[in-house]
Motif scaffolding. Structure first.
Motif, PDB file in Angstrom:
ATOM      1  N   THR A  46      -2.205   2.447   9.861  1.00 26.05           N
ATOM      2  CA  THR A  46      -1.250   2.971  10.839  1.00 26.05           C
ATOM      3  C   THR A  46       0.130   2.344  10.690  1.00 26.05           C
ATOM      4  O   THR A  46       1.090   2.788  11.313  1.00 26.05           O
ATOM      5  CB  THR A  46      -1.748   2.728  12.277  1.00 26.05           C
ATOM      6  OG1 THR A  46      -1.826   1.310  12.515  1.00 26.05           O
ATOM      7  CG2 THR A  46      -3.119   3.360  12.490  1.00 26.05           C
ATOM      8  N   GLU A  47       0.224   1.308   9.851  1.00 28.04           N
ATOM      9  CA  GLU A  47       1.513   0.708   9.537  1.00 28.04           C
ATOM     10  C   GLU A  47       1.391   0.027   8.180  1.00 28.04           C
ATOM     11  O   GLU A  47       0.277  -0.224   7.702  1.00 28.04           O
ATOM     12  CB  GLU A  47       1.952  -0.290  10.615  1.00 28.04           C
ATOM     13  CG  GLU A  47       1.014  -1.457  10.839  1.00 28.04           C
ATOM     14  CD  GLU A  47       1.469  -2.341  11.988  1.00 28.04           C
ATOM     15  OE1 GLU A  47       1.791  -3.515  11.724  1.00 28.04           O
ATOM     16  OE2 GLU A  47       1.487  -1.846  13.135  1.00 28.04           O
ATOM     17  N   PRO A  48       2.520  -0.248   7.523  1.00 38.03           N
ATOM     18  CA  PRO A  48       2.446  -0.860   6.195  1.00 38.03           C
ATOM     19  C   PRO A  48       1.764  -2.227   6.237  1.00 38.03           C
ATOM     20  O   PRO A  48       1.894  -2.974   7.217  1.00 38.03           O
ATOM     21  CB  PRO A  48       3.918  -0.991   5.784  1.00 38.03           C
ATOM     22  CG  PRO A  48       4.637   0.026   6.606  1.00 38.03           C
ATOM     23  CD  PRO A  48       3.907   0.065   7.920  1.00 38.03           C
TER      24      PRO A  48
ATOM     25  N   ILE B 178      -4.530  -1.393  13.180  1.00 37.57           N
ATOM     26  CA  ILE B 178      -3.856  -1.035  11.933  1.00 37.57           C
ATOM     27  C   ILE B 178      -4.800  -0.316  10.971  1.00 37.57           C
ATOM     28  O   ILE B 178      -4.407   0.629  10.297  1.00 37.57           O
ATOM     29  CB  ILE B 178      -3.281  -2.304  11.258  1.00 37.57           C
ATOM     30  CG1 ILE B 178      -2.240  -2.950  12.180  1.00 37.57           C
ATOM     31  CG2 ILE B 178      -2.681  -1.979   9.899  1.00 37.57           C
ATOM     32  CD1 ILE B 178      -1.730  -4.290  11.685  1.00 37.57           C
TER      33      ILE B 178
ATOM     34  N   ALA C 280       1.973   3.105   5.589  1.00 38.95           N
ATOM     35  CA  ALA C 280       1.145   3.752   6.609  1.00 38.95           C
ATOM     36  C   ALA C 280       0.764   5.142   6.121  1.00 38.95           C
ATOM     37  O   ALA C 280       1.533   5.819   5.450  1.00 38.95           O
ATOM     38  CB  ALA C 280       1.920   3.854   7.923  1.00 38.95           C
TER      39      ALA C 280
ATOM     40  N   THR D  70       7.777   0.866  -0.879  1.00 40.48           N
ATOM     41  CA  THR D  70       6.362   0.519  -0.923  1.00 40.48           C
ATOM     42  C   THR D  70       5.926   0.244  -2.348  1.00 40.48           C
ATOM     43  O   THR D  70       6.612   0.588  -3.309  1.00 40.48           O
ATOM     44  CB  THR D  70       5.503   1.655  -0.355  1.00 40.48           C
ATOM     45  OG1 THR D  70       5.684   2.804  -1.165  1.00 40.48           O
ATOM     46  CG2 THR D  70       5.854   1.947   1.092  1.00 40.48           C
TER      47      THR D  70
ATOM     48  N   TYR E 195       2.204   9.558  13.792  1.00 43.41           N
ATOM     49  CA  TYR E 195       3.005   8.423  13.362  1.00 43.41           C
ATOM     50  C   TYR E 195       4.443   8.857  13.130  1.00 43.41           C
ATOM     51  O   TYR E 195       4.716   9.953  12.624  1.00 43.41           O
ATOM     52  CB  TYR E 195       2.458   7.826  12.064  1.00 43.41           C
ATOM     53  CG  TYR E 195       1.026   7.383  12.157  1.00 43.41           C
ATOM     54  CD1 TYR E 195       0.530   6.826  13.327  1.00 43.41           C
ATOM     55  CD2 TYR E 195       0.170   7.536  11.079  1.00 43.41           C
ATOM     56  CE1 TYR E 195      -0.784   6.428  13.419  1.00 43.41           C
ATOM     57  CE2 TYR E 195      -1.150   7.138  11.159  1.00 43.41           C
ATOM     58  CZ  TYR E 195      -1.623   6.588  12.332  1.00 43.41           C
ATOM     59  OH  TYR E 195      -2.926   6.202  12.412  1.00 43.41           O
TER      60      TYR E 195
ATOM     61  N   THR F 114      10.363   3.888   3.551  1.00 41.51           N
ATOM     62  CA  THR F 114      10.221   2.462   3.282  1.00 41.51           C
ATOM     63  C   THR F 114       9.971   2.256   1.802  1.00 41.51           C
ATOM     64  O   THR F 114       9.485   3.146   1.107  1.00 41.51           O
ATOM     65  CB  THR F 114       9.040   1.869   4.071  1.00 41.51           C
ATOM     66  OG1 THR F 114       7.846   2.561   3.694  1.00 41.51           O
ATOM     67  CG2 THR F 114       9.246   1.987   5.564  1.00 41.51           C
TER      68      THR F 114
END
Length: 472
Positions: free
Chosen positions: A346-348, A97, A358, A32, A25, A30
């Motif tokens: 695999t992603e937020p 995801i 992620a 979060t 990844y 980010t």
């Protein structure tokens, strides 16, 4: 399970800036929002999970709420979810995801790179589709008489009047069931060799797990025994695959391996020998110890509840499969065999009121939901009756996982559980006990009775008196 490399600007607060690097990844920064959780060191949390898993998770639920974050050495960052609505969201989530195969990646060293348990997305979907046929209801029903025969042969040798652990006997039965119905092995020498080597693989402990995580260690002396066991299992499984490919009567066979050899996708592609080996190893290891443990817990629970035991015995003799299924369901609720199931993001995603980054693993909290009085009134009470009048929701009853990763062999396991339990209750008189219930002990990734589910048989019923149709 793979450890995510997650660096927290300030551990503990629910809002933080998170830098995440997981596998391939891309690295990103980010904003979060993680649920709160204990601030104990990762090694301490790992020790608590290993030694006091259910109690530690239950304490976290009471202390931090329905969603909480654990940071566990060797597993990474886990967000536990105990609200059924959040669990439903995970199980219904986009497989691109929510990666379950990646969460199981530590099993690759044993199951293989192509196992249905360790792959994700389209590859998982296609592999699972090829494996459906042997586990369809009609196909499983054809195996019921073989399962009953295997159980009866084992029960005939049980000691009378002496307490003994049921767990090893259950393991013998379920291993034989898989060898004969899933693999379809019939050669006496090969069957004997498989019976000898598979338990060796099931006894893999923390030390051997190091080599599964780093296959390069297999070349070193401390892990030679594990390497030799895997090599021997491979030799035997490849021999079975070769026999099946050469069998002119392949289409008439009912074992799962025969059906997998014959299976092909929409483009006519069949599984390679390597892919078949990985699926067989998966079915052997995932489907053997779990069912054996569930049956062990059923006997442990029944012998401590004489009234329920008496009703179960009547059900076994009267052909009341609904009640036997209820015993199985309630056993798996009150004594979950598998601790939890996970998905690596695999992603937020927005979940449980937080924006999760992620790389974290979201974990539906099976043991918490199963023991919730709000979901199951008087949840600590062993009560098969509760399973007769209701169909539990897929987000509140989780012994087989859920969503697109729900256990492929759930139907097979349910039938096997019922048939074996029926044969036991028809063929032996179990002695109730006032002994305290056995503790749950974590063995690898499953919870086993800490004394092996000790039981005592008062008498063995003659086979003629126990005659009962085994077909479903």
């Amino acid at each position: 399970m793979p450890a995510a490399a997650v660096d927290y600007a300030r551990p503990g607060p629910p809002i933080c800036v998170t830098r995440v690097t997981v596998g391939s990844y891309p690295e990103a920064v980010t904003s979060t929002s993680l649920p709160p959780g204990p601030r104990l060191p990762r090694a301490v949390q790992a020790a608590l999970m290993l030694r006091f898993g259910p109690r530690f998770v239950a304490w976290c639920r009471r202390r931090f709420g329905s969603a909480f974050t654990l940071r566990v050495a060797s597993m990474g960052t886990l967000v536990y979810l105990t609200d059924p609505a959040d669990i439903k969201t995970v199980f219904a989530g986009d497989p691109r995801i929510y990666h379950a195969g990646e969460a199981n990646s530590m099993l690759k060293g044993l199951l293989g790179e192509t196992s249905v348990l360790v792959v994700d997305e389209d590859l998982h979907r296609d592999r699972r589709r090829l494996m459906l046929a042997p586990f369809a209801r009609d196909a499983v029903a054809k195996q019921a008489s073989v399962i009953a025969e295997i159980a009866a042969d084992n029960i005939a040798d049980w000691p009378v009047g002496t307490a003994f652990p049921a767990a090893p006997r259950m393991s013998q039965i379920t291993l034989e069931v898989i060898l004969r119905t899933v693999i379809g092995a019939t050669d006496p020498a090969r069957l004997a060799a498989l019976r000898a080597v598979m338990p060796e693989l099931l006894r893999v402990g923390p030390w051997q797990t190091l080599a599964l995580l780093d296959p390069g260690l297999m070349r070193r002396r401390p892990w030679r025994t594990l390497r030799e066991a895997i090599a021997e299992a491979d030799r035997l499984l490849y021999a079975e695959i070769a026999d099946r490919r050469a069998d002119p009567d392949l289409a008439q066979r009912t074992d799962a391996l025969a059906m997998l050899v014959a299976a092909a996708d929409d483009d006519g592609r069949e599984m390679t020998d390597l892919e078949l080996r990985d699926q067989l190893m998966t079915l052997l290891l995932a489907g053997h110890d779990t069912t054996a443990t569930g049956l062990s817990w059923a006997l442990e629970r029944l012998t401590r509840h004489p009234a329920i035991l008496s009703r179960a015995v009547r059900a076994a003799h009267d052909g009341d499969d609904d009640y036997l299924d209820a015993v199985a369901k309630e056993t798996l609720r009150i004594r979950p065999v598998v601790f939890d199931v996970g998905r690596i993001l695999t992603e937020p995603v927005e979940l449980a009121g937080h924006r999760l980054p992620a790389g974290v693993m979201v974990v539906p909290g099976m043991v918490v939901v199963h023991s919730s009085d709000a979901v199951y009134p008087d949840a600590d009470r062993f009560d098969p009756e509760r399973m007769l009048a209701a169909t539990p929701s897929p987000s509140t009853y989780l012994p087989f996982g859920g969503g697109n990763r729900r256990c492929l062999g759930a139907t097979f396991a349910t039938v096997e559980f019922r048939v074996v339990l029926r044969e036991i209750l028809r063929r032996v008189e179990l002695e109730p006990t006032t002994a305290a219930g056995e503790r749950q002990r974590l063995k690898h990734v499953i919870f086993v009775p800490h004394r092996g589910a000790r039981i005592r048989v008062r008498s063995i019923v003659s086979p003629a008196a126990a005659t009962f149709p085994a077909a479903e």
